[in-house]
Design an enzyme around this catalytic site. Structure first.
Site, PDB file in Angstrom:
ATOM      1  N   ASP A  79     -19.871 -64.436  -5.187  1.00  0.00           N
ATOM      2  CA  ASP A  79     -19.161 -65.030  -4.051  1.00  0.00           C
ATOM      3  C   ASP A  79     -18.827 -63.930  -3.036  1.00  0.00           C
ATOM      4  O   ASP A  79     -18.302 -62.874  -3.410  1.00  0.00           O
ATOM      5  CB  ASP A  79     -17.868 -65.664  -4.609  1.00  0.00           C
ATOM      6  CG  ASP A  79     -17.199 -66.602  -3.631  1.00  0.00           C
ATOM      7  OD1 ASP A  79     -17.886 -67.137  -2.749  1.00  0.00           O
ATOM      8  OD2 ASP A  79     -15.977 -66.812  -3.775  1.00  0.00           O
ATOM      9  N   ASP A 101     -22.317 -62.297   2.672  1.00  0.00           N
ATOM     10  CA  ASP A 101     -21.384 -62.733   3.708  1.00  0.00           C
ATOM     11  C   ASP A 101     -21.365 -61.724   4.856  1.00  0.00           C
ATOM     12  O   ASP A 101     -20.594 -60.775   4.871  1.00  0.00           O
ATOM     13  CB  ASP A 101     -19.987 -62.902   3.096  1.00  0.00           C
ATOM     14  CG  ASP A 101     -18.952 -63.326   4.131  1.00  0.00           C
ATOM     15  OD1 ASP A 101     -19.321 -63.461   5.320  1.00  0.00           O
ATOM     16  OD2 ASP A 101     -17.790 -63.514   3.753  1.00  0.00           O
ATOM     17  N   GLY A 176      -7.405 -69.767   0.472  1.00  0.00           N
ATOM     18  CA  GLY A 176      -6.017 -69.628   0.047  1.00  0.00           C
ATOM     19  C   GLY A 176      -5.236 -70.932   0.076  1.00  0.00           C
ATOM     20  O   GLY A 176      -5.793 -72.017   0.260  1.00  0.00           O
ATOM     21  N   HIS A 206     -16.607 -73.561   2.125  1.00  0.00           N
ATOM     22  CA  HIS A 206     -15.653 -72.643   1.468  1.00  0.00           C
ATOM     23  C   HIS A 206     -14.242 -73.121   1.762  1.00  0.00           C
ATOM     24  O   HIS A 206     -14.020 -73.979   2.608  1.00  0.00           O
ATOM     25  CB  HIS A 206     -15.825 -71.230   2.029  1.00  0.00           C
ATOM     26  CG  HIS A 206     -16.998 -70.512   1.460  1.00  0.00           C
ATOM     27  ND1 HIS A 206     -16.884 -69.401   0.666  1.00  0.00           N
ATOM     28  CD2 HIS A 206     -18.325 -70.767   1.569  1.00  0.00           C
ATOM     29  CE1 HIS A 206     -18.084 -68.991   0.313  1.00  0.00           C
ATOM     30  NE2 HIS A 206     -18.983 -69.800   0.845  1.00  0.00           N
ATOM     31  N   GLY A 207     -13.292 -72.500   1.081  1.00  0.00           N
ATOM     32  CA  GLY A 207     -11.892 -72.811   1.372  1.00  0.00           C
ATOM     33  C   GLY A 207     -11.584 -74.280   1.194  1.00  0.00           C
ATOM     34  O   GLY A 207     -10.853 -74.875   1.978  1.00  0.00           O
TER      35      GLY A 207
HETATM   36  P1  13P Z   1     -10.049 -71.889  -1.814  1.00  0.00           P
HETATM   37  O1  13P Z   1      -9.126 -70.745  -1.561  1.00  0.00           O
HETATM   38  O2  13P Z   1      -9.757 -73.038  -0.886  1.00  0.00           O
HETATM   39  O3  13P Z   1     -10.064 -72.329  -3.231  1.00  0.00           O
HETATM   40  O4  13P Z   1     -11.540 -71.409  -1.446  1.00  0.00           O
HETATM   41  C1  13P Z   1     -12.255 -70.603  -2.343  1.00  0.00           C
HETATM   42  C2  13P Z   1     -13.520 -70.085  -1.771  1.00  0.00           C
HETATM   43  O5  13P Z   1     -13.969 -70.443  -0.697  1.00  0.00           O
HETATM   44  C3  13P Z   1     -14.244 -69.094  -2.566  1.00  0.00           C
HETATM   45  O6  13P Z   1     -15.370 -68.613  -1.925  1.00  0.00           O
HETATM   46  O1  G3H Z   2     -13.274 -66.625  -1.322  1.00  0.00           O
HETATM   47  C1  G3H Z   2     -12.588 -65.879  -2.014  1.00  0.00           C
HETATM   48  C2  G3H Z   2     -12.245 -66.226  -3.388  1.00  0.00           C
HETATM   49  O2  G3H Z   2     -11.134 -67.080  -3.422  1.00  0.00           O
HETATM   50  C3  G3H Z   2     -12.063 -64.982  -4.230  1.00  0.00           C
HETATM   51  O3  G3H Z   2     -10.879 -64.342  -3.980  1.00  0.00           O
HETATM   52  O4  G3H Z   2     -11.381 -61.891  -3.724  1.00  0.00           O
HETATM   53  O5  G3H Z   2      -9.128 -62.716  -4.502  1.00  0.00           O
HETATM   54  O6  G3H Z   2     -11.123 -62.865  -5.991  1.00  0.00           O
HETATM   55  P1  G3H Z   2     -10.620 -62.846  -4.582  1.00  0.00           P
HETATM   56 ZN    ZN Z   3     -15.136 -68.392   0.198  1.00  0.00          ZN
END
Ligand code: 13P
Ligand code: G3H
Ligand code: ZN
Length: 305
Positions: A79, A101, A176, A206-207
């Site tokens: 990710d 990314d 977040g 995402h998100g």
């Molecule tokens: P959330 O913070 O909404 O769970 O999104 C996670 C994410 O996009 C990881 O790549």
């Molecule tokens: O998109 C990000 C993910 O929520 C991962 O978060 O870098 O805190 O593991 P992290």
């Molecule tokens: Zn993400």
């Protein structure tokens, strides 16, 4: 053995989404693999660079192997890889897919970097997700008048030039637990324009955590302090999947919240408890429940093996 490409095509055709569930310890991965195995759902198991460093790459590979034994159609995914080297590392370690990314780079640089990763990955049958537009949070101090959404015409050029397999788009979500100051909006108008430029192409959101008030209240009731948290609405996610080409939905915060809420409750209710298996075990059960709920009621990936 059906591969990841097969499931991306199936999701596009049958209008469901694969959950991309982040994990950062054994228990969270166990919750994901059990939920997916019980619902017969394909999914991504995602690790961020931070999670990779936290667990260590040998643990990640070993844990993923165990998870795939329980649920074979889990795909190990990097990710938010920020550079070629981290993507190469994940590919060499045997990941099924990587995200490069380059969204914070100028357009041409994002294209060049993404193309470089695709060339390396595709040679090894690894799929690549790119990102165009920026998935900002309210903490980044951006207002909706600023242009950080994905530009549909650039999206078409980006996919053509890079040869990416999936595209992460920015239509108003953010990472977040604090996604919105006010109304929970998603820019479906932009999504439609992207789809005009890229018909039948796999898109990623995402998100996408829903940040349920039940979990927030539980955390706050048991000594936490999370204020003004807000997530994406379930209805919007369903619309994005059923009426559009969103076939990968990234979820991390909801799993963290589920884990934390139940762990806090157990530690509060049983003040004499100090066996991690007791509170982490309950946290794991709660995480499994919310993952199953998403698979069944939002992503519709149940029984799609
Ligand atoms: P959330 O913070 O909404 O769970 O999104 C996670 C994410 O996009 C990881 O790549
Ligand atoms: O998109 C990000 C993910 O929520 C991962 O978060 O870098 O805190 O593991 P992290
Ligand atoms: Zn993400």
């Amino acid at each position: 053995m059906k591969n990841l490409k097969y499931y991306l095509n199936k999701a596009l055709k049958e209008k469901f989404a694969l959950g991309a569930f982040n994990f950062s310890n054994m228990e969270s991965l166990q919750a994901i693999s059990k939920a997916c195995s019980q619902t017969q759902s394909p999914a991504f198991i995602s690790v961020s660079e931070g999670a990779l460093n936290y667990m260590g790459e040998n643990y990640v590979i070993a844990l993923a192997k165990c998870a795939k034994e329980i649920s074979p159609y889990l795909f190990l995914h990097l990710d938010h890889g920020k550079n070629f080297d981290i993507c190469k590392k994940a590919i060499d370690l045997g990941f099924d897919s990587v995200m490069i990314d380059g969204s914070s780079l100028p357009f041409e640089q994002n294209i060049n970097l993404t193309k470089q990763v695709c060339e390396y990955a595709h040679n090894k049958n690894v799929l690549v997700e790119g990102e165009l537009g920026q998935i900002k949070g309210i903490e980044d101090n951006v207002s909706s008048t600023q242009n950080f959404y994905t530009d549909p015409e650039k999206a078409k050029i980006f996919v053509k030039e890079t040869n990416v397999d999936l595209l992460a788009i920015a239509i108003g979500t953010s990472h977040g637990a604090y996604k919105y100051n006010g109304e929970q909006t998603l820019r479906f108008d932009i999504l439609k324009e992207i789809e005009k430029q890229l018909p039948n192409f796999p898109l990623v959101l995402h998100g996408a955590s829903t940040i349920d008030s039940e979990l927030i209240n539980m955390i706050n009731d048991y000594g936490g302090n999370i204020k003004n948290a807000k997530g994406v609405s379930k209805e919007h996610l369903i619309q994005a999947i059923k009426e559009h080409n969103i076939i990968k939905i990234n979820t991390d915060s909801d799993i963290r919240l589920a884990f934390t809420s139940m762990t806090r409750k157990v530690l509060n209710d049983k003040k004499e408890e100090f066996d991690p298996r007791k509170y982490l075990g309950e946290g794991r059960n709660k995480a499994e429940d919310i993952i199953k709920d998403k698979i069944k009621n939002i992503f519709f990936s149940e029984n799609k093996l």
